[in-house]
Each structure stands twice: as C-alpha cells, then as structure tokens.
Design a protein around this motif. Sequence first.
Motif, PDB file in Angstrom:
ATOM      1  N   ALA A   1       6.032   7.197   8.655  1.00 42.51           N
ATOM      2  CA  ALA A   1       4.574   7.074   8.809  1.00 42.51           C
ATOM      3  C   ALA A   1       3.943   8.158   7.960  1.00 42.51           C
ATOM      4  O   ALA A   1       4.365   9.320   8.006  1.00 42.51           O
ATOM      5  CB  ALA A   1       4.147   7.217  10.264  1.00 42.51           C
ATOM      6  N   MET A   2       2.930   7.796   7.190  1.00 42.36           N
ATOM      7  CA  MET A   2       2.335   8.776   6.275  1.00 42.36           C
ATOM      8  C   MET A   2       0.881   8.416   5.996  1.00 42.36           C
ATOM      9  O   MET A   2       0.457   7.260   6.143  1.00 42.36           O
ATOM     10  CB  MET A   2       3.126   8.819   4.978  1.00 42.36           C
ATOM     11  CG  MET A   2       3.032   7.541   4.153  1.00 42.36           C
ATOM     12  SD  MET A   2       4.208   7.498   2.798  1.00 42.36           S
ATOM     13  CE  MET A   2       5.761   7.350   3.723  1.00 42.36           C
ATOM     14  N   ASP A   3       0.151   9.460   5.577  1.00 38.32           N
ATOM     15  CA  ASP A   3      -1.242   9.279   5.156  1.00 38.32           C
ATOM     16  C   ASP A   3      -1.277   9.118   3.650  1.00 38.32           C
ATOM     17  O   ASP A   3      -0.565   9.815   2.911  1.00 38.32           O
ATOM     18  CB  ASP A   3      -2.086  10.481   5.567  1.00 38.32           C
ATOM     19  CG  ASP A   3      -2.305  10.543   7.066  1.00 38.32           C
ATOM     20  OD1 ASP A   3      -2.688   9.510   7.651  1.00 38.32           O
ATOM     21  OD2 ASP A   3      -2.104  11.637   7.669  1.00 38.32           O
ATOM     22  N   THR A   4      -2.118   8.212   3.214  1.00 35.24           N
ATOM     23  CA  THR A   4      -2.328   7.997   1.781  1.00 35.24           C
ATOM     24  C   THR A   4      -3.810   8.178   1.475  1.00 35.24           C
ATOM     25  O   THR A   4      -4.609   8.469   2.364  1.00 35.24           O
ATOM     26  CB  THR A   4      -1.870   6.591   1.379  1.00 35.24           C
ATOM     27  OG1 THR A   4      -2.700   5.626   2.049  1.00 35.24           O
ATOM     28  CG2 THR A   4      -0.411   6.359   1.766  1.00 35.24           C
TER      29      THR A   4
ATOM     30  N   HIS B   1       0.809  -1.209   0.000  1.00 32.36           N
ATOM     31  CA  HIS B   1       0.000   0.000   0.000  1.00 32.36           C
ATOM     32  C   HIS B   1       0.848   1.268   0.000  1.00 32.36           C
ATOM     33  O   HIS B   1       0.357   2.336  -0.338  1.00 32.36           O
ATOM     34  CB  HIS B   1      -0.929   0.050   1.239  1.00 32.36           C
ATOM     35  CG  HIS B   1      -1.925  -1.072   1.285  1.00 32.36           C
ATOM     36  ND1 HIS B   1      -1.651  -2.293   1.856  1.00 32.36           N
ATOM     37  CD2 HIS B   1      -3.206  -1.148   0.798  1.00 32.36           C
ATOM     38  CE1 HIS B   1      -2.717  -3.079   1.765  1.00 32.36           C
ATOM     39  NE2 HIS B   1      -3.686  -2.404   1.111  1.00 32.36           N
ATOM     40  N   ALA B   2       2.097   1.162   0.380  1.00 28.37           N
ATOM     41  CA  ALA B   2       2.957   2.325   0.483  1.00 28.37           C
ATOM     42  C   ALA B   2       3.489   2.721  -0.881  1.00 28.37           C
ATOM     43  O   ALA B   2       3.742   1.878  -1.750  1.00 28.37           O
ATOM     44  CB  ALA B   2       4.120   2.031   1.429  1.00 28.37           C
ATOM     45  N   PRO B   3       3.720   4.013  -1.137  1.00 29.59           N
ATOM     46  CA  PRO B   3       4.312   4.467  -2.400  1.00 29.59           C
ATOM     47  C   PRO B   3       5.744   3.940  -2.542  1.00 29.59           C
ATOM     48  O   PRO B   3       6.456   3.731  -1.545  1.00 29.59           O
ATOM     49  CB  PRO B   3       4.279   5.991  -2.261  1.00 29.59           C
ATOM     50  CG  PRO B   3       3.274   6.293  -1.194  1.00 29.59           C
ATOM     51  CD  PRO B   3       3.320   5.146  -0.275  1.00 29.59           C
ATOM     52  N   ALA B   4       6.169   3.772  -3.780  1.00 22.79           N
ATOM     53  CA  ALA B   4       7.519   3.243  -4.036  1.00 22.79           C
ATOM     54  C   ALA B   4       8.589   4.189  -3.519  1.00 22.79           C
ATOM     55  O   ALA B   4       9.631   3.764  -3.011  1.00 22.79           O
ATOM     56  CB  ALA B   4       7.701   2.998  -5.533  1.00 22.79           C
ATOM     57  N   SER B   5       8.345   5.483  -3.639  1.00 23.97           N
ATOM     58  CA  SER B   5       9.346   6.452  -3.178  1.00 23.97           C
ATOM     59  C   SER B   5       9.539   6.354  -1.672  1.00 23.97           C
ATOM     60  O   SER B   5      10.655   6.482  -1.156  1.00 23.97           O
ATOM     61  CB  SER B   5       8.898   7.867  -3.543  1.00 23.97           C
ATOM     62  OG  SER B   5       7.612   8.150  -2.986  1.00 23.97           O
ATOM     63  N   ALA B   6       8.444   6.133  -0.933  1.00 22.83           N
ATOM     64  CA  ALA B   6       8.556   6.018   0.512  1.00 22.83           C
ATOM     65  C   ALA B   6       9.303   4.750   0.893  1.00 22.83           C
ATOM     66  O   ALA B   6      10.113   4.754   1.830  1.00 22.83           O
ATOM     67  CB  ALA B   6       7.160   6.024   1.131  1.00 22.83           C
ATOM     68  N   LEU B   7       9.078   3.641   0.126  1.00 20.32           N
ATOM     69  CA  LEU B   7       9.798   2.394   0.412  1.00 20.32           C
ATOM     70  C   LEU B   7      11.282   2.574   0.157  1.00 20.32           C
ATOM     71  O   LEU B   7      12.133   2.119   0.946  1.00 20.32           O
ATOM     72  CB  LEU B   7       9.230   1.270  -0.449  1.00 20.32           C
ATOM     73  CG  LEU B   7       7.824   0.779  -0.066  1.00 20.32           C
ATOM     74  CD1 LEU B   7       7.301  -0.187  -1.124  1.00 20.32           C
ATOM     75  CD2 LEU B   7       7.882   0.076   1.296  1.00 20.32           C
ATOM     76  N   ALA B   8      11.614   3.233  -0.964  1.00 20.88           N
ATOM     77  CA  ALA B   8      13.018   3.440  -1.299  1.00 20.88           C
ATOM     78  C   ALA B   8      13.707   4.308  -0.247  1.00 20.88           C
ATOM     79  O   ALA B   8      14.850   4.061   0.149  1.00 20.88           O
ATOM     80  CB  ALA B   8      13.124   4.080  -2.668  1.00 20.88           C
TER      81      ALA B   8
END
Length: 491
Positions: free
Chosen positions: A104-107, A87-94
């Motif tokens: 921790a972030m809201d999507t 569910h997390a964006p790829a940029s946040a995973l990287a």
Amino acid sequence: MRRALAGVALAVTSMVALSFLIPLALLVQSEARARSTTEAEQRASALAPVLALTTRSRDVQQAVSGLDSERRLAVHLPDGEVIGDRHAPASALARAERERETLAMDTDDGWVYLQPVILAGDRVAVVESFVPRSALTRGVVLSWGVMSLLAVGLVAGSVLVADRLGARVVRSSRELSRASNALGEGDLGIRVEPAGPPELKEAGRAFNSMADRVVGLLATERELVADLSHRLRTPLTALRLEAERMGSAPGSERLTAAITHLQTEIDSIISAARSPLAVGPPGGGTADGSGDGNGDGDGNGDGDGAASGDGAAGSRCEVSGVVRRRVEFWAVLAGQQGRPCGLDVTDEPTPVRLPYDDLAAVVDALIGNVFQHTPEGTAFAVEVERTAGSVVLCVDDAGPGIADPDLALERGVSVGGSTGLGLDIALRAARTTRGDLTIGRGPLGGARVRVELGLAPAVPPAGTPSRASRAVRAAARRGKRTTPDRGGPAG
C-alpha cells in the motif's frame, strides 16, 4: 471590567475550543482516509476468488466491471495483460509479483493498494485498487466547517454571557459608588438596592446599614446637644428670678439683659441642633428602650451605667431622695415668688434604673415648666408613690393647664413658645425604664404631669452618683431612636 471579563472569557473558551477542535479535526481526517482505504482493500479481496477460478480476460473484465463502476480496479495477469486502468508504479508491481506480498502506498494522484494472487502453476496475478486523493478527504472539509461554526458559536456565547455578567457587576458597582459619593456629600437619605453577585449584594447591605448608623448617630448627637443645652435652662431660670427679685438695684438691668441674651443663645443652640438633620433616625428601636442594643445598660463601656442599666451602682437611684433634694432647691425660688409648694414622698424604697443626673433633669424640667408657664403665686405640688411594679412621680400645678396634651407630647412642639424639649426629656427617661408619661388635670385644677418609672430589682445600696453619667446618657438614648419624638409645652 466588562472588557476584562469578556477578554478572559474569549481567551479561555478559545483555548478550550481549540484543545477539542484540533484533535477532533485530525480524527475526522483519519477516519475518512481509513474508510476509503478499507473499501479499496475489500474490492481487491473480492477479485481473488475470481482469479483463482479463471484468468480469461473476458471473465476477469466482467468481474472487474461488476465490482468497480468508477474504474479504480485493475488486474495484472501473469502473461502481462492489464485489465482496467493502471495507477501503480512499475517497480511496485514488480515487487508485489516477485515478493508476493501486499503493498500500500501513496502516489501523486492518491493511494494504491496491490494484492498478489497466487494461481495454479505457481503463477502470480496482482490486483490493483486505487483511491483518488479527493476520495481520501471526502467529507473532511464539511466536518471541519461544522465544527468551526460550533466553536465560534461557543466562544461568542461565552463572551456574551461574560459581557452581561460584567455589565451587571459594573452597574452594581457604579450604583454603590454613586451612593457613597452622595452620602459623603450629605444626602443622608441615599440607599442602594443590593444587586449583582453575592459579594456586591453583601456590600450593598453593609452600605445601607452604615448609612442607617450614620443617620442614627447624627440624630443622637443633635438630640444630645439639644438635651444638654436644655438642662442649662434650670440654672438660667434661677438667675432670671434672682434678677427680677433685685428689682431696680444697680446692675440689675445689665444682668437681666445678659440673662435674656444667654437664653436666646441657648434656644438657638437647641433649634440648630434639631434642624440640620433632614433625615430621621432609622428604625429598629422600641418604646421600652431595646433599640439597637445600646439600651441594655452597658453605656459606652466605661462602667458608669446607662439609663436602662443592668443594676450597676451608677445607673440607678432612689426617686424619693432625688425629688426631695430638687424640691428643696426649687422651694427657695417658690418662696420668693409666693408660690405654695407641696411635697408628698413615700417612705418605701423607690429604686429605678436611671442615673442620678437623669432623674434630677426630669424633676427640674417638670418643675421648671411650672415656673416658666404659670403666673407668680401659682401653687404646685410634687408627689412620689410606689406601686407594685413602678414608681409614680406627679407634678401638679394650679395654673391654666395644658389645652392639648397630645400636641404637647409631640417632640419639638411647644404650646408655650419654648423649645419643646422639657417633656421629651421626662418621656424618654420614663420609657428607658419601661414606663410612660401622661398629661391630664390635677387636683389643684391645673395640669398634672404623671411620670411612671419602672422599679429596678433590689441590689446593694448604690454609691454616690457620678457626674460622668451625663456622657453615658447618649448611649442609653441610642436604643430610642424610633420611639415617637415628644415635646412639652414648655422648655
């Protein structure tokens, strides 16, 4: 007033409810979010020990399934394999993998928590924990609804209480207004039941006191008019006797007719003064003249002294001297009618707390009764004696007597066809000095009227009585309003 009170209660309670409801609603929402995110962080932290031991897909999959039955956990292994739903964006995973920091972030779908786990060989695996938006607000709407219902109930209850209070105040105010209008229209018997807030209760009691005072003043004024009118009967009786003595002299018939007309008018004034007041005087007086505080001798504050005065010169006189002077006056008329007249007066001091004019009116009323209600030639006698604490004035006659003494002492009741105020004047004067009046049979065979007057304390000799004391008699009688009203058999 009811609407105003209800509006005030609505505004105040609404502001109070909102001041508590809004912060409490925000706090509930915050607590629900914190609870969900804390659970997500705990699930992610629980996978870190597993990854430290093994990174095999089957073992990691088994651990994820054991910790997450709702498919909210995902593991990003160092070789790029993803176990679970991402569910997390790829940029946040990287970024989490590169900088090795927790994110921790809201999507758009909810809230994501990324926790990197450092493995052997300086490799990094990232644990992703997801919380859908519905879970972040779970229970918030229900809590808001309950709080809103409680706030509405609080506001409604306060408005209801304010309306009931307003109705009570309005009811008491309307009752007081109605009673005031009725009193103004002449209903002297109207009174109110004090009710409502303390201020309105006090207003109701004040109204009742005012109404009692109005009734008392009206009764006093009417009786004063009746008594003053009655005092005119003494010189009128003298005029009638003089007219009768003139016989058939020129002008005697016109004089007799004028005297008769004048007597009729005086009787009408007395009757009119006693009849208009439908409501009797209020309670509070006593037979000794203590009354409402106006019988203590202060009169109207003009210094003349009232009938029950405090010893001032204008409020006391010598009974012996007054009786001698009044009997001398009546002796002339008694001689013209052939009435034997006796006088026996003690030589001892006989001071009483009565103005000169009041005592003279008593003597005139008693002797005038003899002249008016006994035939010419009937003897009478006046006696004054002193006892240990009183002065006794007795007027005896040789007439037929009074058949019903009790009836004769009822104010306004006359067994002789007159106004019935003569004995009342004597009785009220006696009770002003804490004395009394009795009727019986005398030594002459007719009626005996015995007036007992209380002795006044010894003071320096009083000056000449002032005629102004007549006006003060009204103040002395205000303390007598609840004593039994009396009347004699003659006017």
